[in-house]
Motif scaffolding. Structure first.
Motif, PDB file in Angstrom:
ATOM      1  N   HIS A  16       0.839  -1.200   0.000  1.00  0.00           N
ATOM      2  CA  HIS A  16       0.000   0.000   0.000  1.00  0.00           C
ATOM      3  C   HIS A  16       0.875   1.251   0.000  1.00  0.00           C
ATOM      4  O   HIS A  16       0.605   2.218  -0.735  1.00  0.00           O
ATOM      5  N   SER A  19       2.508   1.640  -3.389  1.00  0.00           N
ATOM      6  CA  SER A  19       1.527   2.163  -4.354  1.00  0.00           C
ATOM      7  C   SER A  19       1.343   3.666  -4.178  1.00  0.00           C
ATOM      8  O   SER A  19       1.236   4.414  -5.155  1.00  0.00           O
ATOM      9  N   TYR A  20       1.303   4.111  -2.921  1.00  0.00           N
ATOM     10  CA  TYR A  20       1.150   5.541  -2.642  1.00  0.00           C
ATOM     11  C   TYR A  20       2.321   6.323  -3.258  1.00  0.00           C
ATOM     12  O   TYR A  20       2.112   7.346  -3.925  1.00  0.00           O
ATOM     13  N   LYS A  23       2.095   6.469  -7.102  1.00  0.00           N
ATOM     14  CA  LYS A  23       1.055   7.415  -7.542  1.00  0.00           C
ATOM     15  C   LYS A  23       1.498   8.858  -7.304  1.00  0.00           C
ATOM     16  O   LYS A  23       1.283   9.743  -8.139  1.00  0.00           O
ATOM     17  N   LEU A  24       2.096   9.096  -6.156  1.00  0.00           N
ATOM     18  CA  LEU A  24       2.545  10.433  -5.796  1.00  0.00           C
ATOM     19  C   LEU A  24       3.544  10.980  -6.816  1.00  0.00           C
ATOM     20  O   LEU A  24       3.514  12.163  -7.173  1.00  0.00           O
ATOM     21  N   VAL A 145       2.991   5.784   5.569  1.00  0.00           N
ATOM     22  CA  VAL A 145       1.658   5.763   4.957  1.00  0.00           C
ATOM     23  C   VAL A 145       0.746   4.775   5.678  1.00  0.00           C
ATOM     24  O   VAL A 145       1.033   3.576   5.709  1.00  0.00           O
ATOM     25  N   GLU A 150      -6.801   5.970   1.632  1.00  0.00           N
ATOM     26  CA  GLU A 150      -7.012   5.916   0.187  1.00  0.00           C
ATOM     27  C   GLU A 150      -6.250   7.074  -0.445  1.00  0.00           C
ATOM     28  O   GLU A 150      -6.349   8.210   0.012  1.00  0.00           O
ATOM     29  N   TYR A 151      -5.524   6.776  -1.531  1.00  0.00           N
ATOM     30  CA  TYR A 151      -4.647   7.794  -2.113  1.00  0.00           C
ATOM     31  C   TYR A 151      -5.393   9.080  -2.429  1.00  0.00           C
ATOM     32  O   TYR A 151      -6.480   9.088  -3.000  1.00  0.00           O
ATOM     33  N   GLU A 152      -4.784  10.165  -2.028  1.00  0.00           N
ATOM     34  CA  GLU A 152      -5.284  11.506  -2.313  1.00  0.00           C
ATOM     35  C   GLU A 152      -4.064  12.397  -2.485  1.00  0.00           C
ATOM     36  O   GLU A 152      -3.156  12.390  -1.651  1.00  0.00           O
ATOM     37  N   SER A 153      -4.023  13.137  -3.560  1.00  0.00           N
ATOM     38  CA  SER A 153      -2.895  14.029  -3.777  1.00  0.00           C
ATOM     39  C   SER A 153      -2.798  15.019  -2.616  1.00  0.00           C
ATOM     40  O   SER A 153      -3.811  15.604  -2.212  1.00  0.00           O
ATOM     41  N   SER A 182       3.490  18.496  -5.741  1.00  0.00           N
ATOM     42  CA  SER A 182       2.059  18.173  -5.670  1.00  0.00           C
ATOM     43  C   SER A 182       1.173  19.411  -5.725  1.00  0.00           C
ATOM     44  O   SER A 182      -0.026  19.314  -5.491  1.00  0.00           O
TER      45      SER A 182
END
Length: 280
Positions: A16, A19-20, A23-24, A145, A150-153, A182
């Motif tokens: 997890h 993945s963060y 995505k980041l 993390v 749940e991923y959020e910018s 970001s």
């Protein structure tokens, strides 16, 4: 080029966090180092003399770790497949903290991203033992993390500070680079004491204001209260996607490590936690 260490124990929490990070940094050119440090369940004499590979003996633990790392690498590529991202796998017979410190120095790593818990993490614990050890030792930023985030910018970053920090000795550059990456707004939160700011605090705040001129930001002076209470209250009124703090003797991070139970601490943050080292 951004270089990131991604420790993994092959748990859901570790993936997890990986993945963060992916995505980041989706739009950045990166090298990610997937790192697994292992110690065999039963020590053999060859481990006490160094790694078995050095002695020409089979190292079953390394083979298993390398196979699991390769599986993780393929899983990431299948899920994201970002052309700007390169993944390097690294298994080592060592403690996680020592191995991360070694590879961070050798490869000039920018930051570490890891889960707050390991495979056996209990929900009432804010930071697992591995995460605590890495944060305590690391001389570079650590991004922890939570597994249920749940991923959020991170468009809004909360940065609590007491202005007692010499920001020239903290990794402030990383925080500012991170916020630009970001397009984040920095919310600088200070809990005002009845005595107000002393000369040193005023000097530090002036320096910080100067550094933030080219960044989206806002300063907040809150009434005198416990810092953790202030953080919790702020996040209710101003939703943020990241909490950033400098690790120094004045921060409540020390209390988190001594009393790592949320019910004792009262910190209800469920967002990623960026810890900036302070190098005196």
């Amino acid at each position: 080029m951004i270089k990131v260490v991604l420790p993994t124990d092959f748990s859901e929490n570790a993936f997890h966090a990986i993945s963060y990070a992916v995505k980041l940094l989706e739009h950045s050119t990166c090298i990610f180092y997937l790192v697994h440090a292992y110690t065999p369940p039963m020590y053999r004499v060859d481990y006490t003399m160094g790694s078995p590979g050095q002695l020409g003996l089979p190292d079953d633990e390394r083979y298993k770790a390398e196979e699991a790392l390769e599986h993780t690498r393929k899983k990431i590529k299948a899920k994201f497949n970002v052309s700007k991202h390169t993944f390097v796998t690294h298994a080592a017979f060592n403690s996680l903290g020592d191995e991360i410190a070694s590879i961070s120095q050798k490869e000039n790593i920018d930051f570490i991203a890891m889960g707050t818990q390991g495979a056996t993490g209990a929900k009432e614990i804010l930071f697992g033992s591995n995460t605590v050890r890495v944060i305590q030792r690391s001389k570079i930023p650590v991004l922890a993390v939570p597994v249920d985030f749940e991923y959020e910018s991170p468009s809004n970053i909360l940065f609590p500070t007491d202005y007692e920090v010499d920001y020239k000795k903290a990794h402030l550059d990383f925080l500012l680079k991170f916020s630009k990456l970001s397009h984040s707004k920095l919310h600088i939160m200070h809990v005002t004491s009845p005595e107000g700011l002393d000369m040193t605090q005023k000097k530090n705040k002036t320096y910080l204001e100067g550094r933030l001129l080219e960044h989206k930001h806002k300063f907040y002076d809150l009434p005198d209260q416990e810092l953790i209470e202030a953080i919790n209250g702020f996040q209710k009124d101003h939703p943020v996607a990241l909490l950033a703090m400098i690790k120094n003797k004045h921060s409540f991070l020390e209390r988190l490590f001594v009393e790592p139970i949320i019910k004792n601490i009262g910190l209800h943050s469920k967002v990623p936690f960026l810890v900036l080292p302070f190098n005196p």
